[in-house]
Write an enzyme that holds these catalytic residues in place. Structure first.
Site, mmCIF file in Angstrom:
data_model
loop_
_atom_site.group_PDB
_atom_site.id
_atom_site.type_symbol
_atom_site.label_atom_id
_atom_site.label_comp_id
_atom_site.label_asym_id
_atom_site.label_seq_id
_atom_site.Cartn_x
_atom_site.Cartn_y
_atom_site.Cartn_z
ATOM 1 N N ASP A 125 44.773 52.395 39.812
ATOM 2 C CA ASP A 125 45.134 52.732 41.195
ATOM 3 C C ASP A 125 46.442 53.507 41.288
ATOM 4 O O ASP A 125 47.043 53.588 42.362
ATOM 5 C CB ASP A 125 45.089 51.525 42.134
ATOM 6 C CG ASP A 125 45.445 50.239 41.439
ATOM 7 O OD1 ASP A 125 46.136 50.299 40.409
ATOM 8 O OD2 ASP A 125 45.029 49.173 41.937
ATOM 9 N N LYS A 165 38.320 43.334 52.012
ATOM 10 C CA LYS A 165 37.622 44.401 51.283
ATOM 11 C C LYS A 165 36.228 44.490 51.888
ATOM 12 O O LYS A 165 35.386 43.608 51.658
ATOM 13 C CB LYS A 165 37.519 44.039 49.802
ATOM 14 C CG LYS A 165 38.855 44.056 49.046
ATOM 15 C CD LYS A 165 38.683 43.421 47.679
ATOM 16 C CE LYS A 165 39.834 43.744 46.717
ATOM 17 N NZ LYS A 165 39.717 42.963 45.461
#
Ligand code: PGA
Ligand code: ZN
Length: 432
Positions: free
Chosen positions: A207, A341
Protein backbone atom coordinates in the site's frame (compact mmCIF):
# COMPACT_ATOMS: atom_id res chain seq x y z
CA UNK A 1 -33.58 3.23 -15.67
CA UNK A 2 -30.77 0.68 -15.95
CA UNK A 3 -30.48 -0.27 -19.62
CA UNK A 4 -27.34 -2.41 -19.76
CA UNK A 5 -24.69 -3.93 -17.48
CA UNK A 6 -21.38 -5.17 -18.82
CA UNK A 7 -18.57 -6.55 -16.67
CA UNK A 8 -15.00 -7.58 -17.47
CA UNK A 9 -11.89 -8.84 -15.73
CA UNK A 10 -9.19 -6.24 -15.04
CA UNK A 11 -5.99 -6.34 -12.97
CA UNK A 12 -5.68 -4.68 -9.57
CA UNK A 13 -2.67 -2.85 -8.07
CA UNK A 14 -0.97 -6.17 -7.30
CA UNK A 15 -1.51 -7.46 -10.82
CA UNK A 16 -4.22 -9.87 -9.69
CA UNK A 17 -7.55 -10.12 -11.52
CA UNK A 18 -10.57 -8.28 -10.20
CA UNK A 19 -14.01 -7.27 -11.45
CA UNK A 20 -14.89 -4.06 -13.26
CA UNK A 21 -18.39 -3.24 -14.40
CA UNK A 22 -19.98 -0.62 -16.66
CA UNK A 23 -23.60 0.10 -15.82
CA UNK A 24 -25.63 2.09 -18.34
CA UNK A 25 -28.70 4.25 -17.80
CA UNK A 26 -30.31 6.98 -19.87
CA UNK A 27 -27.85 9.35 -18.16
CA UNK A 28 -24.70 7.60 -19.38
CA UNK A 29 -22.21 4.94 -18.35
CA UNK A 30 -21.12 4.37 -14.72
CA UNK A 31 -18.01 2.34 -13.96
CA UNK A 32 -16.96 0.59 -10.76
CA UNK A 33 -14.28 -1.91 -9.80
CA UNK A 34 -13.62 -3.78 -6.58
CA UNK A 35 -10.56 -4.23 -4.35
CA UNK A 36 -9.18 -7.32 -2.70
CA UNK A 37 -7.32 -7.89 0.58
CA UNK A 38 -4.70 -10.15 2.05
CA UNK A 39 -6.60 -11.30 5.06
CA UNK A 40 -9.82 -13.14 4.46
CA UNK A 41 -11.84 -14.81 7.14
CA UNK A 42 -14.67 -17.27 7.41
CA UNK A 43 -17.08 -14.49 8.41
CA UNK A 44 -16.71 -12.32 5.36
CA UNK A 45 -18.50 -12.37 2.05
CA UNK A 46 -16.90 -14.72 -0.49
CA UNK A 47 -14.69 -13.37 -3.23
CA UNK A 48 -15.40 -15.67 -6.17
CA UNK A 49 -12.25 -16.82 -7.99
CA UNK A 50 -12.05 -19.31 -10.83
CA UNK A 51 -9.55 -21.65 -9.19
CA UNK A 52 -8.26 -22.63 -12.62
CA UNK A 53 -4.52 -23.00 -12.02
CA UNK A 54 -3.84 -22.65 -15.74
CA UNK A 55 -4.88 -18.99 -15.66
CA UNK A 56 -3.62 -16.31 -13.28
CA UNK A 57 -2.57 -19.04 -10.80
CA UNK A 58 -6.21 -19.72 -10.06
CA UNK A 59 -7.05 -16.08 -9.35
CA UNK A 60 -9.15 -15.32 -12.42
CA UNK A 61 -12.60 -13.84 -11.87
CA UNK A 62 -14.29 -14.85 -15.11
CA UNK A 63 -17.03 -16.72 -13.27
CA UNK A 64 -17.90 -13.58 -11.28
CA UNK A 65 -17.87 -11.56 -14.52
CA UNK A 66 -20.17 -14.09 -16.17
CA UNK A 67 -22.55 -13.92 -13.21
CA UNK A 68 -22.88 -10.18 -13.73
CA UNK A 69 -23.25 -10.35 -17.48
CA UNK A 70 -25.84 -13.07 -17.38
CA UNK A 71 -27.70 -13.34 -14.09
CA UNK A 72 -27.36 -9.95 -12.34
CA UNK A 73 -27.81 -8.00 -15.52
CA UNK A 74 -31.05 -9.79 -16.32
CA UNK A 75 -32.43 -9.13 -12.83
CA UNK A 76 -31.59 -5.41 -12.77
CA UNK A 77 -32.34 -4.14 -16.25
CA UNK A 78 -35.31 -1.79 -16.10
CA UNK A 79 -34.78 -0.91 -12.42
CA UNK A 80 -34.48 2.66 -11.14
CA UNK A 81 -30.82 3.21 -10.07
CA UNK A 82 -31.83 5.61 -7.28
CA UNK A 83 -33.43 2.72 -5.39
CA UNK A 84 -30.20 1.35 -3.92
CA UNK A 85 -31.76 -0.88 -1.28
CA UNK A 86 -34.11 -2.50 -3.80
CA UNK A 87 -31.26 -3.11 -6.20
CA UNK A 88 -29.09 -4.62 -3.46
CA UNK A 89 -31.99 -6.75 -2.24
CA UNK A 90 -32.68 -8.01 -5.76
CA UNK A 91 -29.07 -9.21 -6.03
CA UNK A 92 -29.11 -10.75 -2.54
CA UNK A 93 -32.33 -12.62 -3.46
CA UNK A 94 -30.74 -13.84 -6.63
CA UNK A 95 -27.66 -15.10 -4.78
CA UNK A 96 -29.60 -16.76 -1.95
CA UNK A 97 -26.48 -17.71 0.08
CA UNK A 98 -25.44 -16.22 3.42
CA UNK A 99 -21.94 -15.31 2.26
CA UNK A 100 -22.71 -14.40 -1.34
CA UNK A 101 -20.80 -17.39 -2.59
CA UNK A 102 -23.14 -18.14 -5.48
CA UNK A 103 -22.65 -14.92 -7.47
CA UNK A 104 -19.53 -13.76 -5.61
CA UNK A 105 -19.23 -10.70 -3.39
CA UNK A 106 -16.81 -9.25 -5.94
CA UNK A 107 -19.52 -9.42 -8.63
CA UNK A 108 -22.21 -8.11 -6.30
CA UNK A 109 -20.24 -5.18 -4.88
CA UNK A 110 -19.11 -3.96 -8.30
CA UNK A 111 -22.73 -3.68 -9.41
CA UNK A 112 -23.88 -2.19 -6.10
CA UNK A 113 -21.27 0.61 -6.43
CA UNK A 114 -21.92 1.23 -10.12
CA UNK A 115 -25.66 1.50 -9.38
CA UNK A 116 -24.92 4.02 -6.63
CA UNK A 117 -22.95 6.18 -9.07
CA UNK A 118 -25.79 5.92 -11.58
CA UNK A 119 -28.31 6.81 -8.86
CA UNK A 120 -26.41 10.01 -8.06
CA UNK A 121 -26.41 11.00 -11.73
CA UNK A 122 -30.11 10.22 -12.01
CA UNK A 123 -30.83 12.55 -9.09
CA UNK A 124 -28.33 15.08 -10.44
CA UNK A 125 -26.48 15.28 -7.10
CA UNK A 126 -22.81 14.62 -6.34
CA UNK A 127 -22.00 11.03 -5.40
CA UNK A 128 -21.09 11.86 -1.78
CA UNK A 129 -24.45 13.65 -1.41
CA UNK A 130 -26.35 10.68 -2.78
CA UNK A 131 -24.52 8.41 -0.32
CA UNK A 132 -25.32 10.81 2.54
CA UNK A 133 -29.02 10.74 1.59
CA UNK A 134 -29.07 6.96 1.26
CA UNK A 135 -27.44 6.52 4.64
CA UNK A 136 -29.50 9.20 6.36
CA UNK A 137 -26.70 11.70 7.01
CA UNK A 138 -27.28 15.44 6.94
CA UNK A 139 -23.96 16.78 8.18
CA UNK A 140 -20.96 16.26 5.96
CA UNK A 141 -17.33 16.46 6.94
CA UNK A 142 -14.13 15.47 5.23
CA UNK A 143 -12.27 12.56 6.81
CA UNK A 144 -8.90 12.73 8.56
CA UNK A 145 -6.61 10.57 6.41
CA UNK A 146 -4.55 7.76 7.94
CA UNK A 147 -1.50 7.57 5.67
CA UNK A 148 0.50 4.36 5.81
CA UNK A 149 4.17 5.35 5.83
CA UNK A 150 5.84 2.12 6.91
CA UNK A 151 4.63 -1.28 5.74
CA UNK A 152 5.30 -4.66 7.32
CA UNK A 153 3.33 -7.80 8.10
CA UNK A 154 1.87 -9.48 5.06
CA UNK A 155 2.15 -6.27 3.05
CA UNK A 156 5.95 -6.20 2.77
CA UNK A 157 8.96 -8.50 2.51
CA UNK A 158 10.87 -7.03 5.45
CA UNK A 159 11.15 -8.52 8.94
CA UNK A 160 8.65 -6.17 10.57
CA UNK A 161 5.79 -8.17 12.10
CA UNK A 162 3.29 -5.37 12.49
CA UNK A 163 1.52 -4.44 9.28
CA UNK A 164 1.42 -0.65 9.21
CA UNK A 165 2.68 2.50 10.84
CA UNK A 166 0.40 5.37 9.87
CA UNK A 167 0.38 9.11 10.38
CA UNK A 168 -2.78 11.12 11.06
CA UNK A 169 -2.46 14.87 10.39
CA UNK A 170 -5.18 15.66 12.89
CA UNK A 171 -3.99 19.21 13.46
CA UNK A 172 -4.54 20.23 9.83
CA UNK A 173 -7.27 22.76 9.28
CA UNK A 174 -8.12 21.78 5.71
CA UNK A 175 -7.92 18.47 3.88
CA UNK A 176 -5.36 19.90 1.46
CA UNK A 177 -3.15 20.74 4.43
CA UNK A 178 -3.53 17.17 5.70
CA UNK A 179 -2.44 15.93 2.29
CA UNK A 180 0.55 18.25 2.30
CA UNK A 181 1.61 17.17 5.80
CA UNK A 182 1.29 13.55 4.76
CA UNK A 183 3.33 14.04 1.63
CA UNK A 184 6.05 16.06 3.36
CA UNK A 185 6.41 13.53 6.16
CA UNK A 186 6.57 10.72 3.63
CA UNK A 187 9.38 12.39 1.72
CA UNK A 188 11.30 13.31 4.87
CA UNK A 189 10.96 9.67 5.91
CA UNK A 190 12.54 8.57 2.67
CA UNK A 191 15.56 10.73 3.47
CA UNK A 192 15.69 9.50 7.09
CA UNK A 193 15.64 5.87 5.94
CA UNK A 194 18.26 6.53 3.25
CA UNK A 195 20.58 8.21 5.75
CA UNK A 196 20.27 5.39 8.24
CA UNK A 197 20.13 2.28 6.05
CA UNK A 198 20.88 3.34 2.47
CA UNK A 199 18.69 3.90 -0.59
CA UNK A 200 18.03 0.18 -1.11
CA UNK A 201 15.88 0.21 2.01
CA UNK A 202 13.40 2.69 0.49
CA UNK A 203 11.37 0.17 -1.49
CA UNK A 204 7.70 0.23 -0.73
CA UNK A 205 5.12 -2.34 0.34
CA UNK A 206 1.75 -3.13 -1.17
CA UNK A 207 0.00 0.00 0.00
CA UNK A 208 2.92 2.33 -0.64
CA UNK A 209 4.53 2.53 2.80
CA UNK A 210 8.32 2.22 2.96
CA UNK A 211 9.50 -1.25 3.87
CA UNK A 212 13.00 -0.95 5.36
CA UNK A 213 14.29 -4.19 6.79
CA UNK A 214 13.67 -3.29 10.40
CA UNK A 215 12.50 -5.89 12.83
CA UNK A 216 10.91 -3.93 15.64
CA UNK A 217 7.99 -1.56 15.68
CA UNK A 218 9.98 0.79 17.93
CA UNK A 219 12.65 1.12 15.23
CA UNK A 220 9.95 2.06 12.72
CA UNK A 221 8.32 4.50 15.10
CA UNK A 222 11.66 6.21 15.72
CA UNK A 223 12.11 6.71 11.98
CA UNK A 224 8.60 8.15 11.64
CA UNK A 225 9.07 10.42 14.66
CA UNK A 226 12.26 11.78 13.15
CA UNK A 227 10.51 12.38 9.81
CA UNK A 228 7.64 14.20 11.53
CA UNK A 229 10.02 16.40 13.45
CA UNK A 230 11.79 17.35 10.21
CA UNK A 231 8.48 18.70 8.88
CA UNK A 232 8.36 21.03 11.88
CA UNK A 233 4.72 20.08 12.56
CA UNK A 234 5.11 17.81 15.57
CA UNK A 235 1.90 19.02 17.14
CA UNK A 236 -0.21 18.46 14.08
CA UNK A 237 0.69 14.88 13.24
CA UNK A 238 -0.15 11.83 15.36
CA UNK A 239 0.88 8.22 14.88
CA UNK A 240 -1.33 5.12 14.54
CA UNK A 241 -0.55 1.45 13.92
CA UNK A 242 -2.31 -1.53 12.36
CA UNK A 243 -0.82 -4.56 14.07
CA UNK A 244 -2.93 -7.12 12.23
CA UNK A 245 -1.89 -9.48 15.03
CA UNK A 246 -3.88 -12.43 13.66
CA UNK A 247 -1.11 -12.76 11.07
CA UNK A 248 1.47 -13.77 13.67
CA UNK A 249 -0.55 -15.36 16.43
CA UNK A 250 0.62 -18.91 17.12
CA UNK A 251 -1.64 -20.66 19.59
CA UNK A 252 -1.84 -18.22 22.47
CA UNK A 253 1.45 -16.45 21.67
CA UNK A 254 2.41 -13.67 19.32
CA UNK A 255 5.55 -14.26 17.25
CA UNK A 256 7.11 -10.88 16.52
CA UNK A 257 9.84 -12.66 14.55
CA UNK A 258 7.46 -14.54 12.28
CA UNK A 259 9.12 -13.36 9.07
CA UNK A 260 12.72 -13.64 10.14
CA UNK A 261 14.76 -16.38 8.44
CA UNK A 262 16.56 -17.13 11.68
CA UNK A 263 13.49 -17.37 13.85
CA UNK A 264 14.87 -17.89 17.30
CA UNK A 265 11.57 -18.25 19.12
CA UNK A 266 12.96 -15.61 21.51
CA UNK A 267 10.46 -13.00 20.50
CA UNK A 268 7.26 -14.80 21.46
CA UNK A 269 4.95 -12.61 23.47
CA UNK A 270 1.90 -13.46 25.52
CA UNK A 271 -1.28 -11.38 25.33
CA UNK A 272 -0.23 -9.72 28.59
CA UNK A 273 3.22 -8.89 27.17
CA UNK A 274 1.51 -7.33 24.15
CA UNK A 275 -0.65 -5.16 26.40
CA UNK A 276 2.49 -3.97 28.20
CA UNK A 277 4.14 -3.20 24.86
CA UNK A 278 1.11 -1.18 23.67
CA UNK A 279 1.06 0.77 26.93
CA UNK A 280 4.67 1.74 26.35
CA UNK A 281 4.07 2.63 22.71
CA UNK A 282 1.12 4.85 23.62
CA UNK A 283 3.08 6.73 26.26
CA UNK A 284 6.37 6.95 24.37
CA UNK A 285 5.15 7.72 20.88
CA UNK A 286 1.75 9.27 21.61
CA UNK A 287 -0.02 6.65 19.52
CA UNK A 288 -3.66 7.60 19.07
CA UNK A 289 -5.05 4.52 17.37
CA UNK A 290 -4.24 0.79 17.30
CA UNK A 291 -5.93 -1.57 14.84
CA UNK A 292 -6.21 -5.30 15.56
CA UNK A 293 -3.83 -5.39 18.54
CA UNK A 294 -4.63 -9.10 19.10
CA UNK A 295 -5.67 -12.20 17.20
CA UNK A 296 -9.21 -12.04 15.85
CA UNK A 297 -10.36 -14.66 18.37
CA UNK A 298 -8.43 -13.25 21.33
CA UNK A 299 -11.43 -11.42 22.77
CA UNK A 300 -10.05 -11.53 26.28
CA UNK A 301 -6.95 -9.44 25.62
CA UNK A 302 -8.57 -7.00 23.24
CA UNK A 303 -11.24 -6.33 25.87
CA UNK A 304 -8.64 -5.86 28.58
CA UNK A 305 -6.63 -3.52 26.41
CA UNK A 306 -9.66 -1.49 25.27
CA UNK A 307 -10.80 -1.04 28.84
CA UNK A 308 -7.60 0.88 29.57
CA UNK A 309 -8.89 3.69 27.31
CA UNK A 310 -5.41 4.55 26.07
CA UNK A 311 -6.28 5.07 22.43
CA UNK A 312 -8.78 4.38 19.69
CA UNK A 313 -8.99 0.59 19.25
CA UNK A 314 -9.97 -0.34 15.71
CA UNK A 315 -11.49 -3.69 14.78
CA UNK A 316 -10.62 -4.87 11.29
CA UNK A 317 -9.86 -8.62 11.28
CA UNK A 318 -11.68 -8.73 14.62
CA UNK A 319 -14.95 -7.57 13.05
CA UNK A 320 -14.63 -8.29 9.32
CA UNK A 321 -17.39 -5.69 8.87
CA UNK A 322 -19.74 -8.47 9.94
CA UNK A 323 -22.88 -7.38 11.86
CA UNK A 324 -22.77 -10.36 14.24
CA UNK A 325 -19.11 -9.79 15.12
CA UNK A 326 -19.78 -6.07 15.56
CA UNK A 327 -22.72 -6.83 17.83
CA UNK A 328 -20.54 -9.03 20.02
CA UNK A 329 -17.76 -6.44 20.13
CA UNK A 330 -20.24 -3.75 21.15
CA UNK A 331 -21.75 -5.98 23.83
CA UNK A 332 -18.35 -6.90 25.24
CA UNK A 333 -16.71 -3.47 24.73
CA UNK A 334 -13.95 -5.17 22.77
CA UNK A 335 -13.06 -2.14 20.67
CA UNK A 336 -14.50 1.26 19.86
CA UNK A 337 -14.06 1.75 16.12
CA UNK A 338 -15.10 -0.19 13.03
CA UNK A 339 -12.78 -0.50 10.05
CA UNK A 340 -15.27 -0.55 7.20
CA UNK A 341 -14.26 -2.60 4.17
CA UNK A 342 -17.26 -2.71 1.86
CA UNK A 343 -16.04 -5.80 0.02
CA UNK A 344 -16.31 -7.80 3.23
CA UNK A 345 -20.08 -7.25 3.24
CA UNK A 346 -20.84 -7.10 -0.47
CA UNK A 347 -23.56 -4.45 -0.86
CA UNK A 348 -23.73 -0.77 0.03
CA UNK A 349 -27.08 -1.14 1.77
CA UNK A 350 -25.56 -3.64 4.20
CA UNK A 351 -22.53 -1.36 4.64
CA UNK A 352 -24.85 1.51 5.64
CA UNK A 353 -26.46 -0.82 8.18
CA UNK A 354 -23.19 -1.73 9.91
CA UNK A 355 -22.16 1.92 9.96
CA UNK A 356 -25.42 2.73 11.73
CA UNK A 357 -24.81 -0.13 14.15
CA UNK A 358 -21.37 1.29 14.97
CA UNK A 359 -22.61 4.85 15.17
CA UNK A 360 -25.50 3.90 17.51
CA UNK A 361 -22.91 2.39 19.85
CA UNK A 362 -20.98 5.67 19.81
CA UNK A 363 -18.15 4.05 17.91
CA UNK A 364 -15.94 5.63 15.29
CA UNK A 365 -15.81 4.33 11.72
CA UNK A 366 -12.75 4.32 9.47
CA UNK A 367 -13.60 3.84 5.79
CA UNK A 368 -10.86 1.60 4.40
CA UNK A 369 -9.19 0.52 1.18
CA UNK A 370 -7.71 -2.98 0.66
CA UNK A 371 -4.12 -3.91 -0.06
CA UNK A 372 -5.12 -4.85 -3.61
CA UNK A 373 -6.77 -1.74 -5.01
CA UNK A 374 -7.96 -0.24 -8.26
CA UNK A 375 -8.08 3.36 -9.42
CA UNK A 376 -11.77 3.58 -8.48
CA UNK A 377 -12.09 6.43 -5.97
CA UNK A 378 -15.52 5.41 -4.65
CA UNK A 379 -14.45 5.07 -0.99
CA UNK A 380 -13.49 8.77 -0.97
CA UNK A 381 -17.09 9.80 -1.63
CA UNK A 382 -18.25 7.07 0.73
CA UNK A 383 -16.15 8.42 3.58
CA UNK A 384 -17.42 11.98 2.99
CA UNK A 385 -21.06 10.93 2.59
CA UNK A 386 -21.00 8.77 5.72
CA UNK A 387 -19.40 11.69 7.61
CA UNK A 388 -17.59 9.42 10.03
CA UNK A 389 -14.40 11.45 9.96
CA UNK A 390 -11.68 8.96 9.04
CA UNK A 391 -10.32 7.32 5.88
CA UNK A 392 -7.47 4.84 5.48
CA UNK A 393 -6.28 4.48 1.90
CA UNK A 394 -2.56 3.74 2.13
CA UNK A 395 0.47 5.93 1.57
CA UNK A 396 0.38 9.44 0.09
CA UNK A 397 2.04 7.75 -2.90
CA UNK A 398 1.03 5.37 -5.75
CA UNK A 399 -1.89 6.05 -8.07
CA UNK A 400 -4.45 3.64 -6.68
CA UNK A 401 -3.99 5.20 -3.21
CA UNK A 402 -3.91 8.80 -4.37
CA UNK A 403 -7.06 8.31 -6.45
CA UNK A 404 -8.91 8.27 -3.12
CA UNK A 405 -7.07 11.10 -1.34
CA UNK A 406 -7.13 13.37 -4.39
CA UNK A 407 -10.88 12.83 -4.71
CA UNK A 408 -11.46 13.88 -1.08
CA UNK A 409 -9.34 16.95 -1.80
CA UNK A 410 -11.44 17.64 -4.89
CA UNK A 411 -14.61 17.48 -2.80
CA UNK A 412 -13.15 20.10 -0.48
CA UNK A 413 -12.32 22.45 -3.33
CA UNK A 414 -15.42 21.83 -5.42
CA UNK A 415 -18.03 21.62 -2.68
CA UNK A 416 -16.47 23.49 0.22
CA UNK A 417 -17.06 20.69 2.72
CA UNK A 418 -15.34 21.40 5.99
CA UNK A 419 -12.60 19.43 7.66
CA UNK A 420 -12.67 18.59 11.35
CA UNK A 421 -10.12 21.06 12.58
CA UNK A 422 -9.28 19.22 15.77
CA UNK A 423 -9.39 15.85 17.40
CA UNK A 424 -13.11 15.81 18.12
CA UNK A 425 -13.95 13.56 15.23
CA UNK A 426 -11.56 10.90 16.40
CA UNK A 427 -13.69 8.64 18.45
CA UNK A 428 -11.16 7.67 21.05
CA UNK A 429 -11.82 10.98 22.76
CA UNK A 430 -15.32 9.74 23.42
CA UNK A 431 -13.79 7.00 25.52
CA UNK A 432 -11.06 8.87 27.31
P1 PGA B 1 -5.88 -6.06 3.60
O1 PGA B 1 -5.23 -5.07 4.65
O2 PGA B 1 -6.63 -5.26 2.60
O3 PGA B 1 -4.72 -6.79 3.03
O4 PGA B 1 -6.79 -6.97 4.37
C1 PGA B 1 -5.80 -3.85 4.98
C2 PGA B 1 -5.85 -3.67 6.48
O5 PGA B 1 -5.50 -4.59 7.23
O6 PGA B 1 -6.27 -2.64 6.94
ZN1 ZN C 1 -6.16 -3.93 9.20
Amino acid sequence: VITKIKARQILDSRGIPTVEVDLYTNKGMFRASVPSGDVTGMYEAVELRDGDKEAYLGNGVTRAVKNINEKISEALIGMDPTLQSQIDQAIIDLDKTVKKSELGANAILAVSIAACKAGAAEREVPLYKHIADLSGKTDMILPVPAFTVISGGKHAGNNLAIQEIMILPIGATRFSEALQLGSETYHHLKVVITEKYGPHECNVGEDGGFAPNISSVQEGLDLVKEAISRTGYNEKIKIAIDVSATTFCIGTKYDLDFKSATRSGQNFKSGEDMIEMYKELCSEYGIVSIEDPFDKEDWEHVKNFSSLGLCQVVGDDLLLSNPKRIERAIRESACNTLLLKVNQIGTLTEAFEVVKQAKDANWGVVVSHRSGETEDSFIADLSVGLAMGQIKAGAPCRGERLAKYNQVDFLMHAHGICFPSCLVEISFLLFS
